[in-house]
Write an enzyme that holds these catalytic residues in place. Structure first.
Site, PDB file in Angstrom:
ATOM      1  N   ASP A   1      -5.239 -12.579   9.616  1.00 18.08           N
ATOM      2  CA  ASP A   1      -5.670 -11.355   9.029  1.00 18.08           C
ATOM      3  C   ASP A   1      -7.080 -11.124   9.421  1.00 18.08           C
ATOM      4  OD1 ASP A   1      -6.368  -8.845   7.900  1.00 18.08           O
ATOM      5  OD2 ASP A   1      -7.687  -9.906   6.482  1.00 18.08           O
TER       6      ASP A   1
ATOM      7  N   LYS B   1       0.833  -1.098  -0.498  1.00 17.82           N
ATOM      8  CA  LYS B   1      -0.402  -0.246  -0.366  1.00 17.82           C
ATOM      9  C   LYS B   1       0.303   0.846  -0.081  1.00 17.82           C
ATOM     10  CE  LYS B   1      -4.198  -2.249   2.424  1.00 17.82           C
ATOM     11  NZ  LYS B   1      -5.109  -1.835   3.158  1.00 17.82           N
TER      12      LYS B   1
ATOM     13  N   LYS C   1      -4.692 -15.260  -0.925  1.00 15.31           N
ATOM     14  CA  LYS C   1      -5.617 -14.501  -0.587  1.00 15.31           C
ATOM     15  C   LYS C   1      -6.888 -14.621  -0.923  1.00 15.31           C
ATOM     16  CE  LYS C   1      -4.225 -10.228   0.650  1.00 15.31           C
ATOM     17  NZ  LYS C   1      -4.469  -8.924   0.776  1.00 15.31           N
TER      18      LYS C   1
END
Lengths: 286, 286, 286, 286, 286, 286
Positions: B221, B138, B170
């Site tokens: 996560d 990011k 993911k």
């Protein structure tokens, strides 16, 4: 007032290419290993918090650059205050293409919405005062046109784009020319007449002297609200007055209410927090 | 541990060129009008607040790119915690050259020192836990290698540079492959063996199943500290465990103390506030 | 008034590279076949007719780009009115390098001196009137900054560099906005305040109405000297007046004497004849 | 004879990009302020004087590069002698797109039609003599392939494109090699056999000696018509003879009638006056 | 005969930049982890087998591009037949710089020496016949100028560099024009006179007809040695004759002895085996 | 196992552009002279010998880049073992476009099929042993991603793409760190954890010591089959073992049968012979 125009594609295409190259490199090894070459799907980009939308056409361009066959559609227009979970963009096509473009598209949106949203807060804070927020050249290197597009979308006025489209005479120029008035006169004599000249002054006396000499655009740097009020009371009909220095969300309205026409804030672009956006895959099929 | 190496010049040269082009355009009209062509001077770049130094060679490169005849000298090394008013860089030569490069050089420093300083705060917060901070993808588009250099200077470990130098499986990949373990096995079979594979899981059972199947690098996560503690207690000797999601300065130590090896934080790069740096002209002469 | 500054190297470097690539291609086959690799020599670039010098640093950059080991020295400064046979530049080093760069360096000089010399004739023609010559955007594509540098060296004032650094409201904009005054007001409301706005008008009544509405910069297009005189008599203290349309060396003084402040002339850059310059080899040795 | 082919797009794409970047910069501030984003219209590009058409596909490419959604149509073919008010190109779509591209498209046309029209005058002047006009490398830097395309459209033959596709032995090479014949022999021995070799000579005796030695392509530089006639009478069946030096519209036929095969003229490209073309908006609608 | 000249730096600079970017990416992670930033050393590049040297200046440029502070020295000249263990280049400076450039520099040398060495074998094979080896356009994409430099260093003559510097009329052109002679005549009428025209023919009758019609350069494609001998016996004084098709080291002398002037061989560049070169570190110090 | 993915277009686009520029230059003078501008046709690209197909989408991209209006269709998929005369690609449209792209498209195919075919021979040679072929960084400069794509299509596993996506500790690094184990430990401590580390060793004892110290990926350089067998017998369950050095088609199976997991071979890319492909025009019409 019309909505600010997206800068010409050619002015941000090199940044888009850098951004894709740095993320993709020799290829998306995860998707190549796990996602079938012919898998197709639909996905949406959503806001994960309330925000001012900005950069949807840029994000769309990222998807299309990665895979020209993707069908991309932005929803809503730039500059809208949207809620959490609002859909910003829909994309459909090859899953490998969607996933390869995802992070770069989101990174553009996070920053552009971030700057626009952050700027909107300052713009809202001065509403009704007649004073406008303006940005500065304290942008992220490589991002000048996009950062300034985002501040305009947020509600600020753009200050000069670079060193080339207006003159701003600051302390170092004043020192080189032997005084503010001398610097201003030298500038007016030498610069092409289509270029406006702003003169930075740091106290009331200098401001008055400058306007007497002909200056019609002043940057009032690091003055107290009290000083700004005195200068504005005396000069606001004779020159465009811009205050700068140490302005925050907490004090921006106080500054705006002094009667100056503009307040410039570097933090609009150098310290805007990102907005949270995410891509959700709605459907996948082989 | 050796200091992180500045990325190869070629990897940030295009960004430097974009940055100068966007600020200089057809030329610095103010200096051309006010500063004599043969004026020379000395200036320093100073910290305006305490910060972790980062990007001094980049700033030096900006000055030299604008005017190869400038004499530029960085002071101190990268990654130092310096005080307000510390001198970061000295430059001497043509005043027009110094002033034309000023804003771009400062903009690079503001962001690089900003990211490094911001990262250092997170790194300090977990000191002694044995857990390390890692960055994410990011980053600001166009800034990948520089942003990651700054996080490393700040004390973080770099996560993968892009989509090409490690696999990260993911949710969307898992969905495409029909389950996390299936995705991991498909990836291990298909990916070149020099590439490591990280698997994102969202609960304890999935984490255990993944490690049983052979996974040695997990992204945990959005788990609670309690969940992280249970997973770490059970798996930390069998896999590299990285926690992510919702981590702030306020809670990063709590996460780090759960026993995970890494905590990844997107805000290191997407929301780091700029550091305040300024150029002071020490002497001017015709 | 200071001499116009050479535009930043980065702004004409791409043109220089195109120019060398198109002439050199895979190499200078003549010199490779006939001139020994180690032959060295001295040469001068000379004016073949009286001219205003312009572009000597660009020509020097061409030689250095072809062969960084060449010793290049320009003689005299930019903007001088020199006589036939004046030496403009000296170069010494590898004969192959000198000959490979020769034509490209001369081609740059021929055009830059050509535009400067041509412009100087117009500037001389209006001397003493208080009116100044300005250029236009009718430059050779790719040459904007260099063409405008040459007109400035010749004695003209630069008009806006492109579509981005000033507004010029022309007939098509007026049509879109429903009238000149409406267009001007829309522009003033929407454009950033650092940008000046010029309004094109074609008769006296429109000029007066525009200035009454606030316009302070007019383009008086295709008016007769008589009309110009009337408009100038009435408005020259309230707005910057620029005449354009059909101006030649034969009539430029007549236009300038009407009292307008500026006369713009596209022919400065779209139809300037080249100046004749040549390279003479002074000495060759193996 | 077939019409000259437009050079490959890739060979002039960089110039097109430079040209658009220099004019558009961060955007067309006038249209953004005055013309609604959704305004659409139709426009034509017209000749404002009689001219030889050249570059219509280049102008069309400019419009499409600015806005790929514009519908652009060229009318008539390249190389036509058209009258004043002839329509060269029609364009329809976004008014902002049309106006942003206008000046750059016109600037390309003005020069390309200018060179073609100017060349055509020379070509007409020698009609019936059997002699052809050829261009030189005295082109505007960055414009080699387009300038030479325009001379070909005008009716000239292209001389070598650059230093790489033919040998031309001039005085400096002769000096380095110790004589014209020695230089020619060295060149023939060293150069690849697919490359032709032209030898510059300045008098009849040298011309004869060169042909005796094997030269089959001579550049007869700065000879009088009388000398040219003698050389042509003696050598025109044994070598391709090209005259150069001091040729103007006034004397070109006299030179052509001496019996030489070619006359080369630098002024075709270094001093061609622009042709006058303009864009007229035919209809605008919101 | 002089040694072939290294192509202009600008003509292979883009390839050098691609090559470094693809190997270095975001940096040499091994050296950054293991080699101290201030470690310095000396190294040599050596031949690991007998070879014809080629590309030493290119390899030197690679080292300097990675680290301009490296001291690089090539030893011996291009085109030498060197023995195993010969030193080709010495480099001294930062160990990180040397190691980062190593593989790219070696890869350039391996190919350039490979092509030169391979070509030299063909050139040696035809020594004494008066026939020369020529290369083709079957080069590795991106490598045209360097591949052809290497064949020249190896002893071949360069054929045309690309589609632009000579005409070669092949079967498809002949078909389009309705016969070889017709094609040749059309080409001679239409092509600029500085360009030579080669005509491909496949049998004796066509060769004779072509020369009768004026062709002076033939490509005799896929003829047997017997046919070549007959054509050469008849036409070798009237045209340049080049044989091609199926030529190997085993039969090249037989072809050369037929009396043709040239033999062209695509395998010089499309299938040359690499030469083995290596970098040895002679001394390292902190 | 899924078929290897074609690298992202952006990663080979610059090479494609270089390749077209170097061949086309200012244009295809032969077609311009001989082939009518409006001639159209159909052509096929065919294999001239048995080969493994590779690069068909790249070749298609070449045709489209030269002329976007060409209709191009690849036949069959990548990695197929095809016979002589197999059709690889069909193209239809402007003859000038087809002929201008022909050589560049073929040159890409010749190399890509060449590398894939050559690699397939090695891959076939080790079939059934459980050992896989891997490539190296000894690729042709500029061709890294395409060369490695071709080896993967041929059946090899890709080794690291460059210096950035894995660590490989070689003799020079070992020397700098004071021993192989010390180097490995330093690397593991300093390198980001997502990067794998390979350690080069040259004898059994070093291999054992390395694995004892934690190394899990070894490059066994220049060991005899006997040594490889001993090392593999002892360590193949604890580390990924790769053999390198002096491997040819003749001995690759012997090496593979020693029990190592991988054999790396530089010759896959530095010395692969080209495959023979050709374009046949099937039909031409005006």
């Amino acid at each position: 007032m019309s909505r600010p125009a997206l800068p010409p594609r050619a002015s941000w295409q090199p940044l888009l290419e850098l951004a894709l190259a740095e993320d993709l490199g020799a290829g998306d090894v995860t998707s190549q290993a796990v996602v079938p070459a012919d898998a197709r799907g639909r996905a949406v980009v959503e806001a994960r918090e309330p925000m001012v939308t900005c950069g949807l056409p840029v994000a769309a361009a990222v998807f299309s650059a990665v895979d020209p066959a993707l069908r991309v559609q932005t929803t809503g227009s730039e500059g809208l205050a949207c809620e959490r979970d609002a859909v910003l963009l829909r994309v459909e096509g090859s899953m490998r293409g969607i996933l390869a473009a995802e992070r770069t598209a989101l990174n553009f949106l996070e920053r552009l919405c971030g700057v626009a949203t952050w700027t909107r807060r300052f713009a809202r804070a001065v509403e009704g005062t007649g004073c406008r927020i303006v940005d500065t050249r304290k942008t992220v290197p490589g991002w000048r046109v996009l950062d300034k597009y985002a501040t305009a979308i947020g509600g600020a006025e753009n200050h000069r784009m670079g060193l080339y489209d207006a003159l701003l005479i600051k302390d170092n120029h004043v020192a080189a020319a032997g005084g503010a008035v001398a610097a201003w006169k030298a500038a007016r004599a030498a610069a092409p007449s289509h270029l406006r000249i702003q003169l930075e002054v740091e106290d009331e006396a200098s401001a008055i002297a400058a306007v007497e000499a002909g200056a019609d655009w002043l940057l009032l740097d690091n003055m107290t609200p009290e000083e700004l009020r005195r200068v504005a009371g005396r000069l606001r009909d004779r020159a465009l007055l811009e205050a700068s220095g140490g302005v925050t969300l907490a004090n921006v309205r106080e500054v705006a209410e002094t009667g100056v026409h503009r307040v410039s804030i570097g933090a609009l672009t150098h310290s805007a927090p990102a907005c949270d956006v995410a891509l959700e895959v709605a459907e996948t099929r082989a």
